[in-house]
Each structure stands twice: as C-alpha cells, then as structure tokens.
Design a protein around this motif. Structure first.
Motif, PDB file in Angstrom:
ATOM      1  N   ILE A 185     -13.245 -40.123 -28.718  1.00  0.00           N
ATOM      2  CA  ILE A 185     -13.823 -40.747 -30.022  1.00  0.00           C
ATOM      3  C   ILE A 185     -13.632 -39.845 -31.426  1.00  0.00           C
ATOM      4  O   ILE A 185     -13.870 -40.685 -32.235  1.00  0.00           O
ATOM      5  N   THR A 186     -13.936 -38.840 -31.327  1.00  0.00           N
ATOM      6  CA  THR A 186     -13.765 -37.726 -32.954  1.00  0.00           C
ATOM      7  C   THR A 186     -12.427 -38.481 -33.275  1.00  0.00           C
ATOM      8  O   THR A 186     -11.881 -38.625 -34.889  1.00  0.00           O
ATOM      9  N   ALA A 226     -12.450 -41.610 -34.574  1.00  0.00           N
ATOM     10  CA  ALA A 226     -13.144 -41.718 -35.689  1.00  0.00           C
ATOM     11  C   ALA A 226     -12.927 -41.059 -37.057  1.00  0.00           C
ATOM     12  O   ALA A 226     -12.369 -42.041 -38.008  1.00  0.00           O
ATOM     13  N   SER A 248     -17.602 -42.374 -39.060  1.00  0.00           N
ATOM     14  CA  SER A 248     -18.442 -41.490 -38.561  1.00  0.00           C
ATOM     15  C   SER A 248     -18.546 -41.709 -36.672  1.00  0.00           C
ATOM     16  O   SER A 248     -17.662 -43.189 -36.879  1.00  0.00           O
ATOM     17  N   ARG A 249     -18.758 -40.457 -35.931  1.00  0.00           N
ATOM     18  CA  ARG A 249     -18.116 -41.029 -34.257  1.00  0.00           C
ATOM     19  C   ARG A 249     -19.287 -41.521 -34.123  1.00  0.00           C
ATOM     20  O   ARG A 249     -19.738 -42.883 -33.264  1.00  0.00           O
ATOM     21  N   TYR A 254     -18.776 -45.536 -31.898  1.00  0.00           N
ATOM     22  CA  TYR A 254     -19.723 -45.883 -31.206  1.00  0.00           C
ATOM     23  C   TYR A 254     -20.459 -47.517 -31.538  1.00  0.00           C
ATOM     24  O   TYR A 254     -20.728 -48.331 -30.048  1.00  0.00           O
TER      25      TYR A 254
END
Ligand SMILES: Nc1ncnc2c1ncn2[C@@H]1O[C@H](COP(=O)(O)OP(=O)(O)OP(=O)(O)O)[C@@H](O)[C@H]1O
Ligand SMILES: [Mg+2]
Length: 445
Positions: free
Chosen positions: A416-417, A420, A426-427, A431
């Motif tokens: 995810i990081t 992103a 942003s993370r 999500y």
C-alpha cells in the motif's frame, strides 16, 4: 456543495459584543467581525495568508467569565489579541492581569474606532509583507496534503538531501522554501537554481565557481552557488537536467562535503544542504543512463512527493477561495466568490497544470468576471465539443480510476505504501479507493 472556508481572509474574533457602529466601521474597512460569547467555546483555525486578530472586549465581560477566557486564549497562543479596557479603568484590575499578558496592545473606552481600524490595517500589511513560510505556506487540509506536510516537518531538521517530486505546478519550489524555513539554516541563504536553464557549458562554473583564467572569458575568480550559500540551502530545480559531469561533482558535495572550483584541483569544504526537485521520473533517467545511479540513491533518501491537485479533494475550493481573497486585497474586482456550478466544475476538472493553473484561472476569472460570483465561463472550464452525458462521463472516470488503482497495486506487489507513492496519494486514499471499487486486498494478494 463544496465546503465554504470557515474564516475569511481578514477577520476579527471579538470576545464580547461590538457596538453596531464598531461592526460597521470594521466591515467598511474589509474586516469581518465574528462575535464570540465570552463563556462560549471557540475554535480558531487559520490558513495560509489569513489574518485573524482577537479583540478582547473587557467593557462587557462578566467577571465570572474571565477564567474561561483565559483558557481560550491559552489554547490559541498563535492568535494576536488586542484588548479594550472599560472607560475610566485607569488602573488595571488585578483579575485582568493574566488576560492582558496575552494581549499585545490595549485600547481604552470610549473606543476610537478609526484608530483601531488603522492599527488592524497596519497589522494586515505587516503580515502581507511577510508571507508565511514553513509548512503553513502550503494551503490545504486534504489527507494527501497532510501527509506531505507531516513529511515536510520531519525532513526539515534533518541535514540529509531531500528529493521533491511531483507534476508541474504542484508546489515543489514552495515546499523547498518551507523545508529551508523550518530548518536550523533558516537565517542563512536559500539559493535556487534551475538546472535546465543554465547552458551546459556554464553549469559547473555556476554551481562550483571558477578560478581566474580557468577558461576563456574567466577574467576573475568567481564563487559558485555552493560557496555563496554557505551555511544555507541550495535548491537544485529540475535536477534531471543536470549534465553528467556536474552530476559527478554534485555527488562529491553529498559524499565528502567538498567542491572544486573550475580551474582548480583544491578541494574546498562547503556546508550546504541540498534540496532537489524533479518532475521527470529519475528512475527512468537512471535506466536510460542519463542520470547517475549513485547520485540518485544519495538524493533519494528523503523523498517528498507532492500530490497532484486533482487528488486533493476540497483543497481545490480552499485554494481557489484563497487565491481570490489575495487577488481582492491587491486589485479592484467585483468578484467575491464562486457560483456553485463553478465550484463543482473546479472540483471535477483534472488540473493538468495543478496549483499554478488554478491560480492563473482564478486570477483571470477575477479580472473578467462581471458579477459577484465567478462563473464556469469566467474560469474557462466549460466542457468543449459534443456534450457527453454526465452519467457516461462519470462511468468512464470511475473505470479509469479503478484501472489506475489496480495497475499501481499490481506494479507494487500490493504494497500500500509503495502504491500510494506511485499514485501520489495518501495510503488512506488507497484504502478508500479499494473500498470504493470493491477490491478486496487479501484476496487479490
Ligand atoms: N499548497 C499550496 N498553497 C498555496 N499556494 C501554492 C500551493 N502549491 C503551490 N502554490 C502556488 O502555486 C504556484 C506554483 O508552485 P511552485 O512553483 O512551487 O510549483 P512547482 O511544482 O515548482 O512547479 P514546476 O514543476 O512548474 O516548477 C506558486 O505560485 C505557488 O505559490
Ligand atoms: Mg518549480
């Protein structure tokens, strides 16, 4: 409808009740007055160049409210507060003392309103002459910008180089200034250079200086940017355009803290922090052999990606309102705000030129606007050509968003990081987008 900013550009928070004539005089001078009950809760937020001044009206404060007011002022230490003392209060009441300690100046009743207005204007001009630096110079409250701002605060005190990335007009230079302003080097020079704008033959001399006679035309010794910025920060904009030989010398600055002037092989120690920015993908430049891999690794330790404006949600409105307000302070215009259609159009536009484009469109619109509310046409955001049904447009956009998300997730092994970072959001946004498009991460992994 998009959120309207909480506080206008010039505002007095009046603790107590202004008289009607006082309110009118302030309004005529462009100050909005927000009356606050002296026993009520108040949250004062400030953005960018907003000027908010507190006015503690002791003419009408009940003694039982003093403790509460003290707590409010303690919570808002950043607020400049002026006080009005009741008529005949030659001696300051002992109970007021801690409150008055929070105030920068006092006025005695009967209040000379024109003097108060004049003082407020002076404060306003002072603030305008010193635009905010540091993290608050970047306007925006979106999650994507909060991530940027948090990184900026963390990176500022560290002596390592920072690599700022982001599309054109996203505020890379502004962020570089903010990093410098928040660092211990803030009282020393901040020197910026656009690596792509200097002729290749002159880059070395521009950055590292030259000795007398180093080349034809070098009649005198000249100090380069790194020596001139001693103790401060050098901002290398468009670092991707730096010629390879200058890259080698920059690597030496980062590794050994030394430079050599052109025409000398005497290493000189320099004390500078390097901030670099690029809107091209340096990883790709490395793959193509146009950028030194070792230099890239050195620069890439602290990376500050600036999100595209279209990923900043209601920041678009916030920025537009801010740009209009600051335009209004400098020029005469009828425009006082935006029509709801204009706000909606701005929210939906893709902003290829990002914040700079928004600034330009708002300024242009403020000039051509014939009414109090800026329209879609003033902003030149009318859809062109054949009308595509809104519904279809919406579906196409959603599909494109889902595709981009899936592609970024796969590219980054569902990290995810990293995803992103690729998407420059942003993370939290990653999500959120996964939920929105019903992508179940555990299953996909
Ligand atoms: N978050 C922000 N809040 C307020 N103003 C901003 C913000 N971001 C950018 N700006 C303004 O937008 C304009 C463009 O910003 P800047 O020059 O820093 O962008 P850039 O990323 O360096 O652009 P380029 O890639 O074209 O060099 C400037 O006028 C800057 O002050
Ligand atoms: Mg720039």
């Amino acid at each position: 409808m998009a959120a309207v900013p909480e506080i206008p550009a010039r505002c007095v928070i009046w603790f107590g009740q202004p008289l009607a004539a006082e309110r009118t005089a302030l309004a005529a001078a462009g100050w909005q007055v927000r009356g606050v009950a002296t026993d009520g809760a108040v949250a004062i937020g400030m953005r960018g160049n907003d000027l908010v001044v507190g006015l503690l009206d002791l003419r009408s404060v009940a003694p039982s409210h003093l403790t509460h007011l003290q707590a409010v002022l303690d919570q808002h230490r950043h607020l400049r507060v002026l006080a009005i003392l009741p008529a005949g209060a030659a001696a300051v009441h002992p109970q007021w003392q801690p409150l008055l300690a929070c105030c920068t100046e006092t006025f005695s009743a009967p209040l000379d309103v024109s003097r108060l207005v004049q003082r407020l204007q002076e404060l306003g001009d002072e603030q305008q002459l010193q635009p905010p630096s540091g993290a608050q110079a970047l306007i925006g409250e979106s999650p994507a910008l909060q991530v940027t701002r948090a990184a900026l605060r963390k990176f500022a005190p560290v002596e390592l180089p920072v690599l700022i990335t982001g599309e054109t007009g996203t505020g890379k230079e502004l962020a570089a200034h903010a990093l410098h302003a928040l660092s211990s080097r803030h009282a020393r020079p901040f020197l910026a250079v656009n690596c792509g704008a200097i002729p290749a033959a002159l880059v070395q001399s521009e950055l590292f200086g030259h000795e007398r006679g180093a080349f034809t035309g070098a009649a005198n010794r000249r100090l380069g940017l790194f020596e001139t910025a001693s103790g401060g920060t050098v901002f290398l904009d468009e670092i991707g355009d730096l010629p390879l030989d200058a890259q080698t010398n920059l690597l030496r600055v980062l590794q050994e803290g030394t430079i050599e002037r052109v025409g000398s092989n005497q290493p000189l120690a320099v004390d500078v922090r390097v901030i670099a920015a690029t809107h091209v993908d340096l990883e790709q430049a490395v793959e193509r052999g146009q950028f030194r891999r070792d230099l890239f690794y050195r620069l890439n330790v602290l990376r500050l990606p600036l999100p595209a404006l279209r990923d900043r949600g209601s920041d678009i409105t916030l920025l537009a309102e801010h740009f209009l307000a600051s335009f209004r302070q400098r020029h005469v215009t009828r425009a006082r705000g935006f029509s709801s259609e204009a706000l909606q159009a701005m929210q939906q536009f893709r902003w290829p030129g990002n914040v700079r484009e928004l600034l330009n469109r708002v300024q242009r619109a403020a000039i051509v606007s014939e009414a109090e509310l800026i329209t879609v046409a003033d902003l030149e955001l009318e859809p062109e050509g054949i009308e595509v049904p809104q519904r279809l447009l919406h579906d196409v956009r959603q599909a494109a968003e889902r595709d981009a998300l899936l592609r970024a997730l796969r590219q980054n092994d569902f990290n995810i990081t990293a995803c992103a970072r690729t998407m420059q959001v942003s993370r939290v946004t990653v999500y959120r987008l996964c939920r929105k498009h019903q992508l179940a991460l555990p299953e996909l992994r």
